[in-house]
Design a protein around this motif. Structure first.
Motif, PDB file in Angstrom:
ATOM      1  N   ALA A  31      55.096  28.871  26.122  1.00 43.75           N
ATOM      2  CA  ALA A  31      55.396  27.618  26.823  1.00 43.75           C
ATOM      3  C   ALA A  31      56.096  26.621  25.908  1.00 43.75           C
ATOM      4  O   ALA A  31      56.742  25.689  26.391  1.00 43.75           O
ATOM      5  CB  ALA A  31      54.112  27.005  27.377  1.00 43.75           C
ATOM      6  N   TYR A  32      55.992  26.816  24.602  1.00 44.20           N
ATOM      7  CA  TYR A  32      56.578  25.881  23.634  1.00 44.20           C
ATOM      8  C   TYR A  32      57.872  26.415  23.027  1.00 44.20           C
ATOM      9  O   TYR A  32      58.425  25.808  22.121  1.00 44.20           O
ATOM     10  CB  TYR A  32      55.568  25.606  22.510  1.00 44.20           C
ATOM     11  N   ARG A  33      58.343  27.531  23.515  1.00 45.11           N
ATOM     12  CA  ARG A  33      59.510  28.189  22.918  1.00 45.11           C
ATOM     13  C   ARG A  33      60.712  27.254  22.814  1.00 45.11           C
ATOM     14  O   ARG A  33      61.364  27.201  21.787  1.00 45.11           O
ATOM     15  CB  ARG A  33      59.872  29.431  23.724  1.00 45.11           C
ATOM     16  N   ASP A  34      60.998  26.532  23.871  1.00 42.49           N
ATOM     17  CA  ASP A  34      62.177  25.667  23.872  1.00 42.49           C
ATOM     18  C   ASP A  34      61.826  24.188  23.787  1.00 42.49           C
ATOM     19  O   ASP A  34      62.705  23.342  23.912  1.00 42.49           O
ATOM     20  CB  ASP A  34      63.005  25.923  25.142  1.00 42.49           C
ATOM     21  N   GLY A  35      60.571  23.881  23.562  1.00 43.61           N
ATOM     22  CA  GLY A  35      60.157  22.488  23.554  1.00 43.61           C
ATOM     23  C   GLY A  35      59.677  22.035  22.190  1.00 43.61           C
ATOM     24  O   GLY A  35      59.889  22.695  21.171  1.00 43.61           O
ATOM     25  N   GLU A  36      59.023  20.902  22.209  1.00 43.94           N
ATOM     26  CA  GLU A  36      58.495  20.314  20.984  1.00 43.94           C
ATOM     27  C   GLU A  36      57.296  21.127  20.500  1.00 43.94           C
ATOM     28  O   GLU A  36      56.423  21.500  21.280  1.00 43.94           O
ATOM     29  CB  GLU A  36      58.051  18.869  21.256  1.00 43.94           C
ATOM     30  N   ARG A  37      57.259  21.389  19.237  1.00 48.03           N
ATOM     31  CA  ARG A  37      56.154  22.132  18.634  1.00 48.03           C
ATOM     32  C   ARG A  37      55.298  21.176  17.819  1.00 48.03           C
ATOM     33  O   ARG A  37      55.164  21.316  16.617  1.00 48.03           O
ATOM     34  CB  ARG A  37      56.681  23.267  17.774  1.00 48.03           C
ATOM     35  N   GLY A  38      54.733  20.217  18.512  1.00 49.93           N
ATOM     36  CA  GLY A  38      53.915  19.191  17.878  1.00 49.93           C
ATOM     37  C   GLY A  38      52.435  19.490  18.006  1.00 49.93           C
ATOM     38  O   GLY A  38      51.995  20.640  17.887  1.00 49.93           O
ATOM     39  N   ALA A  39      51.668  18.439  18.274  1.00 52.66           N
ATOM     40  CA  ALA A  39      50.209  18.532  18.285  1.00 52.66           C
ATOM     41  C   ALA A  39      49.689  19.522  19.327  1.00 52.66           C
ATOM     42  O   ALA A  39      48.741  20.268  19.044  1.00 52.66           O
ATOM     43  CB  ALA A  39      49.608  17.152  18.510  1.00 52.66           C
ATOM     44  N   ASP A  40      50.272  19.547  20.515  1.00 54.17           N
ATOM     45  CA  ASP A  40      49.794  20.474  21.544  1.00 54.17           C
ATOM     46  C   ASP A  40      50.032  21.923  21.138  1.00 54.17           C
ATOM     47  O   ASP A  40      49.171  22.786  21.323  1.00 54.17           O
ATOM     48  CB  ASP A  40      50.458  20.190  22.890  1.00 54.17           C
ATOM     49  N   PHE A  41      51.204  22.196  20.568  1.00 57.50           N
ATOM     50  CA  PHE A  41      51.504  23.538  20.067  1.00 57.50           C
ATOM     51  C   PHE A  41      50.524  23.917  18.957  1.00 57.50           C
ATOM     52  O   PHE A  41      49.967  25.023  18.939  1.00 57.50           O
ATOM     53  CB  PHE A  41      52.940  23.588  19.543  1.00 57.50           C
ATOM     54  N   TYR A  42      50.307  23.001  18.029  1.00 57.33           N
ATOM     55  CA  TYR A  42      49.392  23.224  16.908  1.00 57.33           C
ATOM     56  C   TYR A  42      47.994  23.579  17.408  1.00 57.33           C
ATOM     57  O   TYR A  42      47.395  24.579  16.996  1.00 57.33           O
ATOM     58  CB  TYR A  42      49.355  21.960  16.049  1.00 57.33           C
ATOM     59  N   ARG A  43      47.491  22.767  18.316  1.00 57.24           N
ATOM     60  CA  ARG A  43      46.154  22.991  18.876  1.00 57.24           C
ATOM     61  C   ARG A  43      46.081  24.347  19.570  1.00 57.24           C
ATOM     62  O   ARG A  43      45.120  25.103  19.390  1.00 57.24           O
ATOM     63  CB  ARG A  43      45.815  21.865  19.852  1.00 57.24           C
ATOM     64  N   GLN A  44      47.119  24.679  20.342  1.00 57.75           N
ATOM     65  CA  GLN A  44      47.120  25.967  21.045  1.00 57.75           C
ATOM     66  C   GLN A  44      47.178  27.126  20.061  1.00 57.75           C
ATOM     67  O   GLN A  44      46.501  28.145  20.251  1.00 57.75           O
ATOM     68  CB  GLN A  44      48.288  26.050  22.033  1.00 57.75           C
ATOM     69  N   ALA A  45      47.959  27.016  18.999  1.00 57.67           N
ATOM     70  CA  ALA A  45      48.028  28.081  17.992  1.00 57.67           C
ATOM     71  C   ALA A  45      46.673  28.276  17.320  1.00 57.67           C
ATOM     72  O   ALA A  45      46.251  29.413  17.050  1.00 57.67           O
ATOM     73  CB  ALA A  45      49.108  27.771  16.957  1.00 57.67           C
ATOM     74  N   LEU A  46      45.950  27.179  17.063  1.00 58.24           N
ATOM     75  CA  LEU A  46      44.607  27.293  16.484  1.00 58.24           C
ATOM     76  C   LEU A  46      43.654  27.983  17.457  1.00 58.24           C
ATOM     77  O   LEU A  46      42.844  28.830  17.054  1.00 58.24           O
ATOM     78  CB  LEU A  46      44.064  25.916  16.101  1.00 58.24           C
ATOM     79  N   ALA A  68      50.614  27.973  13.630  1.00 57.80           N
ATOM     80  CA  ALA A  68      50.088  26.605  13.571  1.00 57.80           C
ATOM     81  C   ALA A  68      50.682  25.859  12.385  1.00 57.80           C
ATOM     82  O   ALA A  68      51.056  24.683  12.503  1.00 57.80           O
ATOM     83  CB  ALA A  68      48.559  26.624  13.482  1.00 57.80           C
ATOM     84  N   MET A  69      50.794  26.539  11.244  1.00 55.50           N
ATOM     85  CA  MET A  69      51.330  25.889  10.046  1.00 55.50           C
ATOM     86  C   MET A  69      52.806  25.557  10.178  1.00 55.50           C
ATOM     87  O   MET A  69      53.338  24.773   9.392  1.00 55.50           O
ATOM     88  CB  MET A  69      51.085  26.760   8.816  1.00 55.50           C
ATOM     89  N   GLY A  70      53.462  26.115  11.181  1.00 54.53           N
ATOM     90  CA  GLY A  70      54.861  25.804  11.424  1.00 54.53           C
ATOM     91  C   GLY A  70      55.082  24.669  12.406  1.00 54.53           C
ATOM     92  O   GLY A  70      56.212  24.292  12.692  1.00 54.53           O
ATOM     93  N   ALA A  71      53.999  24.102  12.912  1.00 52.85           N
ATOM     94  CA  ALA A  71      54.121  22.994  13.872  1.00 52.85           C
ATOM     95  C   ALA A  71      54.725  21.766  13.202  1.00 52.85           C
ATOM     96  O   ALA A  71      54.589  21.564  11.998  1.00 52.85           O
ATOM     97  CB  ALA A  71      52.745  22.657  14.448  1.00 52.85           C
ATOM     98  N   SER A  72      55.369  20.961  13.988  1.00 51.59           N
ATOM     99  CA  SER A  72      55.947  19.705  13.507  1.00 51.59           C
ATOM    100  C   SER A  72      54.920  18.598  13.708  1.00 51.59           C
ATOM    101  O   SER A  72      54.788  18.045  14.798  1.00 51.59           O
ATOM    102  CB  SER A  72      57.227  19.369  14.283  1.00 51.59           C
TER     103      SER A  72
END
Length: 187
Positions: A31-46, A68-72
């Motif tokens: 769901a984050y492939r083309d979007g912002e990889r911020g806090a929501d992406f980080y949380r989901q990766a964790l 997760a470590m690649g999140a912005s």
């Protein structure tokens, strides 16, 4: 026939969010492939990392922590997620130290060597510093894990000294990130 212990649920990683009985497949990150990889992406990766760990897939759990470590996470609004779940060095260290008779872990030292030396895309300095920091952690946890000597010879790679990695994490990581890494080394 299942092997002894197969039905035993692993202990959740205490350095990752509690997911209860929910499964968080890696496909949720699409769901984050083309979007912002911020806090929501980080949380989901964790969450995906915890899910992979609980499914007895430690190597895949580490891959999710790489994501997760690649999140912005550079914005003020990211402070909340980082306060609850710091950059997951301690989770990486915890997983590396477990021998729960679970799934495939592989050679984490070699994995992080490859990750650090083949980094591409955005925020390369930060992500490379984190990969080398995890490489140091893997070497520290199990000195028997061998480097990829073929890659080192073929590509002329020089394995960085601890001080070099520390300086890179301080220079390119988030404020205080090096303290999380050092705590993981002391576990």
């Amino acid at each position: 026939m299942s092997a002894p212990g197969d039905s035993v649920m692993p202990v959740p990683c205490p350095h990752l969010p509690d997911i209860g009985v929910d499964s968080h497949p890696a496909s949720r990150l699409a769901a984050y492939r083309d979007g912002e990889r911020g806090a929501d992406f980080y949380r989901q990766a964790l969450h995906c990392g915890q899910s992979r760990w609980l499914e007895k897939l430690p190597a895949q759990a580490l891959l999710m922590l790489n994501r997760a470590m690649g999140a912005s996470l550079c914005h003020r609004r990211d402070a909340t997620v980082l306060a609850d779940h710091p950059i997951p060095y301690q989770a990486v260290g915890w997983i590396l130290r477990r021998d729960d008779g679970g799934g495939f872990l592989g050679n984490p030292r070699r994995h992080y060597q490859h990750l650090a030396t083949r980094m591409s895309g955005w925020d390369i300095e930060r992500r490379t510093a984190r990969a080398w920091a995890c490489w140091v952690l893997a070497k520290h946890v199990n000195p028997a894990w061998e480097a990829d000597h073929v890659q080192i010879a073929r590509e002329g790679i020089v394995e960085p000294a601890f001080e070099t990695v520390h300086a890179a994490v301080v220079a390119h990581g988030l404020p205080g990130e090096h303290l999380e890494w050092q705590a993981a080394l002391k576990m």
